[in-house]
Design an enzyme around this catalytic site. Structure first.
Site, mmCIF file in Angstrom:
data_model
loop_
_atom_site.group_PDB
_atom_site.id
_atom_site.type_symbol
_atom_site.label_atom_id
_atom_site.label_comp_id
_atom_site.label_asym_id
_atom_site.label_seq_id
_atom_site.Cartn_x
_atom_site.Cartn_y
_atom_site.Cartn_z
ATOM 1 N N LYS A 1 51.368 -2.707 -6.911
ATOM 2 C CA LYS A 1 52.401 -3.103 -5.936
ATOM 3 C C LYS A 1 53.105 -4.383 -6.377
ATOM 4 C CE LYS A 1 48.862 -5.530 -3.303
ATOM 5 N NZ LYS A 1 47.736 -5.270 -2.394
ATOM 6 N N TYR B 1 67.174 -33.294 -16.075
ATOM 7 C CA TYR B 1 67.848 -33.674 -14.824
ATOM 8 C C TYR B 1 67.147 -34.825 -14.125
ATOM 9 C CZ TYR B 1 70.736 -29.448 -14.857
ATOM 10 O OH TYR B 1 71.644 -28.477 -15.166
HETATM 11 C C1 LIG Z 1 46.454 -5.185 -2.797
HETATM 12 C C2 LIG Z 1 45.486 -4.258 -2.242
HETATM 13 C C3 LIG Z 1 44.356 -3.869 -2.972
HETATM 14 C C4 LIG Z 1 43.992 -4.464 -4.308
HETATM 15 O O1 LIG Z 1 43.167 -5.573 -4.059
HETATM 16 P P1 LIG Z 1 42.602 -6.495 -5.241
HETATM 17 O O2 LIG Z 1 41.888 -7.566 -4.534
HETATM 18 O O3 LIG Z 1 43.791 -7.018 -5.988
HETATM 19 O O4 LIG Z 1 41.727 -5.659 -6.073
HETATM 20 C C5 LIG Z 1 43.535 -2.906 -2.429
HETATM 21 N N1 LIG Z 1 43.800 -2.369 -1.227
HETATM 22 C C6 LIG Z 1 44.852 -2.742 -0.474
HETATM 23 C C7 LIG Z 1 45.070 -2.123 0.852
HETATM 24 C C8 LIG Z 1 45.727 -3.713 -0.941
HETATM 25 O O5 LIG Z 1 46.762 -4.087 -0.197
#
Ligand SMILES: *Cc1c(COP(=O)(O)O)cnc(C)c1O
Length: 370
Positions: free
Chosen positions: A39, A265
């Site tokens: 994601k 800057y």
């Molecule tokens: C992001 C997410 C994961 C992955 O979790 P990690 O801690 O990065 O392994 C798993 N399940 C859900 C629902 C998530 O939103």
């Protein structure tokens, strides 16, 4: 979106490291099926690059947050199971079914509306029911409601009961009380109800630290596969996962400034002696945090601090010795016998590692390496 392929600043994704980390997760959890979580542009590493590394490295499926990320993967040719972790409007049920994307659902009304929107004769829409056991985000919180939803999916003509999940809020914490409470709630809500082929509770932390406590046939792993120990070494030594990410650039200009000269800057940095200053074509416009000022990058195995404010597209470092234009500079990753880890960079900037990587802009080219 413009990707700067004609500039030496780049992110490298190590396929070998991704494969190794997936193997570690497989061995830890004995999972038969690993959803690699990609994601948010794969935590900023690059959706397509990271998904390719994951699939080549042994991931069985891909998990994204929103439907558009799933469609982008399908259009790029990924044919593995793809799970959307967030909620999607039932208005898009047909499109999701056409792409065979697994939809996460957390209420009965959505099931009803999705079923009504699906065409006779088309492929079924695979449904993943979310159960809220204490994350307080999405999911059924009531056993009767969940049970009725399972009936709804099973009775529907165009829905397929594919998965059920929950998500832990504290699986990476030292204290286990809240985690145990969530697990107990899971059992209260689901024990005895019909289960689908994919029952998945574990994220990286649960799959590493809570192995014998829950079903581990299917897991969802992000953090660990990206090379970060979820507890930052507290619950396990932090040396069993491989760093995946390298962020590097090259010197495009080098000059010696006299003592008392200013850099960048605001003229906030002044040399105190004759000082070699190198310019690198990367800045906060690429997502490097401004808090990186003073961080020591690596040049020929030597540390060299970022001096003066980061500009949008360029920044300067101070060197003890002149180096030729074209010399490699490593922000994150290995350089000769030195290494800057993502965690070290994150600690220096006092910014969560994912907040840093999520910030990496599209302009920063991403390349897969072995
Ligand atoms: C992001 C997410 C994961 C992955 O979790 P990690 O801690 O990065 O392994 C798993 N399940 C859900 C629902 C998530 O939103």
């Amino acid at each position: 979106m413009v990707v700067a392929n004609h500039r030496p600043s780049r992110l490298l994704i190590s396929k070998a490291a991704v494969a190794k980390n997936l193997q570690v997760m497989r061995e830890s959890s004995h999972a038969n099926f690993i959803f690699m979580t990609v994601k948010a542009n794969a935590y900023g590493f690059g959706l397509l690059e990271m998904s390719q590394a994951a699939v080549e490295g042994g991931a069985d499926g891909l998990a994204v947050a929103v439907m558009d990320e799933a469609i982008a993967l399908r259009k790029a040719g990924f044919c593995q199971p793809i799970l959307v972790l967030g909620l999607t409007s039932p208005d898009f049920a047909q499109l999701m079914a056409d792409y065979q994307i697994i939809a996460t659902v957390a209420d009965r009304e959505t099931l009803k509306r999705a079923e009504a929107n699906l065409r006779l004769g088309g492929p079924k829409l695979p449904v993943n029911l979310a159960v809220d056991t204490g994350m307080g985000r999405i999911g059924f919180r009531d056993r009767e409601d969940l049970s009725a939803a399972i009936d709804d999916v099973q009775d529907a003509d165009f829905l397929l009961y594919q998965g059920i999940m929950t998500h832990f809020a504290t699986a990476d914490a030292v204290g286990t009380t809240y985690f145990e409470g969530q697990l107990a709630t899971w059992h209260e809500l689901t024990d005895g109800l019909p289960m689908p082929p994919m029952v998945h509770l574990a994220n990286s932390a649960a799959a590493l630290y809570r192995v014998d406590q829950m079903p581990m046939d299917v897991i969802r792993a992000g953090t660990s596969v990206y090379g970060i120990e979820p507890s930052e070494g507290v619950l396990k030594p932090d040396n069993y996962l491989e760093p995946v990410l390298t962020l590097e650039s090259e010197v495009v200009m080098i000059k010696q400034l006299p003592a008392g000269a200013s850099v960048s800057y605001g003229a906030t940095y002044q040399t105190t002696k004759d000082q070699w200053i190198a310019t690198l074509p990367i800045g906060y416009g690429d997502g490097l945090p401004r808090e990186a000022v003073g961080f020591e990058v690596l040049v020929n195995g030597q540390k060299a601090p970022i001096v003066g404010k980061l500009a949008m597209d360029q920044l300067m470092i101070a060197l003890e010795e002149p180096v030729p234009v074209g010399t490699k500079v490593t922000f994150i990753g290995k350089n000769r016998d030195q290494e800057n880890t993502l965690i070290a960079f994150s600690h220096y900037c006092e910014i969560d590692p994912w907040e840093i990587t999520i910030g990496f802009q599209d302009r920063l080219a991403r390349y897969l390496v072995d």
